[in-house]
Design an enzyme around this catalytic site. Structure first.
Site, PDB file in Angstrom:
ATOM      1  N   CYS A 366       0.841  -1.201   0.000  1.00 18.51           N
ATOM      2  CA  CYS A 366       0.000   0.000   0.000  1.00 18.51           C
ATOM      3  C   CYS A 366       0.877   1.254   0.000  1.00 18.51           C
ATOM      4  CB  CYS A 366      -0.975  -0.035   1.170  1.00 18.51           C
ATOM      5  SG  CYS A 366      -2.386   1.086   0.922  1.00 18.51           S
ATOM      6  N   HIS A 452      -3.558  -5.325   1.054  1.00 16.56           N
ATOM      7  CA  HIS A 452      -3.327  -5.766   2.421  1.00 16.56           C
ATOM      8  C   HIS A 452      -3.842  -7.200   2.574  1.00 16.56           C
ATOM      9  CE1 HIS A 452      -2.241  -1.816   3.974  1.00 16.56           C
ATOM     10  NE2 HIS A 452      -3.312  -1.299   3.420  1.00 16.56           N
TER      11      HIS A 452
END
Length: 537
Positions: A366, A452
């Site tokens: 991310c 994630h």
């Protein structure tokens, strides 16, 4: 309890309980999860609830709503699907003074603490629009709780911080403000490992107003070490002072490793994720260094690595600590540009670039993925404009006002992968990648993705670690039978065991079913008078 056949509901609302704490980190999250797992094992249809959460660790539900990661863990303990109803207000800190407000799973704005808590002095026009709205959120919160109680036999609510934060009581929607609105009995958890637990229980109760005190039904001691009989005289004296029983003494439990609520409180130096105590499956171990960047978010991504026998995970903040690492992870962050500057200031950016040039593995997740790219255009999060990235992946990132919230699934390294996405940055993949990697890419030994949770997919994690071991020159072999999902279930069962074996479950059931007991005494002096804000009539 009615509804234990799993049908849930009945004609009236289900039972409820609020788990408060003498302090932050007293154990509210784990006690709430433990009660949820204990009730679920009894056949009770139970749901967790936290009216307002402040956390950088979040999760995306199947309907695309963002909630606190701790509430997703508690939903797993309850064996129900996570929902935005379980965490209607989520605050995601962006600095010491401001947070993004996520309402019913969607971001609605960035506010200072003053703007959110109702002050308007010095606020921006956007903050003035929202000033004073926090109290109005109580209606939304109680509606969500009522809906959960309508569809479940029991709802176990978690408070935040301490209910005795007298400066915030006027606008409280998560502790006694919620308990008053929903007539919930309150159990207060105290961490005896910190010391002063009796003073904390007494002081917490004595600082509440008489009306609030009527809801406080008892206490739970958490993290006790030693012979409980030595504690019993103190518990009896506490009951004499407050008129309230202690409903359990939970022992200190090692190695639970459950999801943590707040990334702001993780130790930035040498913190090691709790992992399975097991030797490596092959000849070598693997060392993983996670850069402890500012506003680190969803650092729970590395829990799946720490669960692997022979994988040692630690958080670092100095370049020399990367020297012996076989894999460096740049984790998610709520401040990508700020974290990038931190890497450069600390000398970590240069150390990561040197690793990449030497063919040593680096993984960006991310915000970490965004930092590995060539350029970042940010007029949303930091408003810094165009910033040069580390230049290790052929990616350009532009921050959009709309937040991506998704639950993607796909394939990488020949294995099925599932994950979740929470980001404003939109990545444009340029020419020059060796191969795609989930929604990101790989160049040499540098990988980047927005996903994630991907490392929780067992086959993919093993395939990735084999690639890391090969690039690092380690004779590390992933264990063939490590199941992260099963390990998580075992940990949740251990929490349920703590409640079942060490709490007064009959008393907890009576509170959940029957509500607030009658005749709870007042403990002086009670709450001090809260002065009205300047200018109020």
């Amino acid at each position: 309890m009615s509804g234990t056949d799993g049908t849930g509901g009945g004609s009236g609302p289900g039972g409820g309980l609020l788990v408060a704490g003498t302090t932050s980190d007293a154990g509210k999250s784990v006690v709430t999860a433990g009660i949820c797992r204990w009730l679920s094992r009894k056949g009770v249809k139970v749901a967790p609830f936290k009216a307002q959460n402040m956390s950088l660790n979040s999760f995306v539900t199947r309907e695309g709503a963002e909630i606190g990661r701790a509430q997703a863990m508690q939903a797993a303990a309850a064996r129900v699907e996570p929902s935005a109803l379980m965490n209607p207000v989520l605050l995601k800190p962006g600095s010491d003074r401001s947070s993004q407000v996520v309402l019913l799973g969607k971001p609605v704005g960035e506010l200072s603490a003053r703007g959110y808590f109702g002050g308007s002095g010095g606020a921006s026009p956007g903050e003035k629009l929202h000033a004073g709205r926090r109290e109005a959120l109580l209606g939304t919160v109680t509606e969500c709780l009522a809906e959960l109680r309508r569809t479940h036999d029991a709802v176990i609510c978690e408070g935040a911080g301490s209910p005795a934060e007298i400066n915030l009581r006027r606008t409280d929607i998560v502790n006694l403000g919620l308990a008053r609105a929903a007539r919930l009995p309150v159990v207060v958890v105290g961490d005896i490992d910190r010391g002063g637990v009796f003073a904390s229980f007494f002081g917490t109760t004595a600082l509440l107003s008489e009306a609030d005190q009527r809801l406080v039904a008892g206490y739970l001691v958490n993290k006790f070490r030693g012979d409980v009989t030595l504690l019993e005289p103190g518990l009896e004296m506490l009951r004499g002072l407050t008129g309230r029983p202690t409903l359990g003494v939970l022992p200190y439990a090692h190695g639970l490793g459950i999801d943590e609520e707040d990334g702001l409180r993780v130790s930035l130096r040498g913190a090691v994720r709790e992992s399975v105590v097991a030797p490596p499956h092959g000849a070598d171990i693997l060392r993983v260094a996670v850069a402890a960047v500012p506003l680190m978010s969803n650092f729970t991504d590395v829990d799946a690595l720490a669960a692997e026998p022979g994988v040692v995970v630690r958080f670092v903040d100095r370049p020399e600590e990367l020297a012996d690492a076989d894999l460096v992870v740049l984790p998610g962050t709520r401040g990508t540009v700020r974290a990038l500057e931190w890497l450069r200031t600390r000398g970590l950016a240069e150390a990561v670039a040197r690793r990449a040039a030497e063919g040593r593995p680096v993984l960006g997740i991310c915000g970490g993925f965004q930092m590995l790219g060539e350029r970042i255009e940010d007029e949303v999060e930091s408003r810094a404009g165009t910033v040069e990235g580390l230049g290790l992946l052929p990616v350009r990132v532009r921050f959009a006002a709309h937040k991506t919230l998704a639950r993607p699934a796909g394939e990488a390294l020949g294995e099925r992968v599932e994950g979740y996405e929470i980001h404003h940055g939109v990545a444009e993949l340029l020419d020059g990648a060796d191969e795609p990697f989930l929604d990101g890419c790989r160049v040499g030994s540098v990988w980047g993705t927005h996903w994630h949770g991907s490392l929780e997919s067992d086959g993919f994690r093993r395939a990735f670690l084999r690639r890391v071991a090969a690039a690092a020159g380690r004779a590390f072999v992933p264990a063939p039978d490590t199941s992260f999902g099963e390990l998580r279930e075992e940990q949740l069962d251990r929490l349920g065991d703590l409640i079942e074996e060490h709490a007064d479950t009959d008393a907890l059931l009576r509170l959940i079913e029957n509500g607030v007991p009658e005749g709870l005494p007042f403990v002086p002096p009670g709450a001090p008078r809260i002065p009205r804000p300047q200018g109020a009539r």
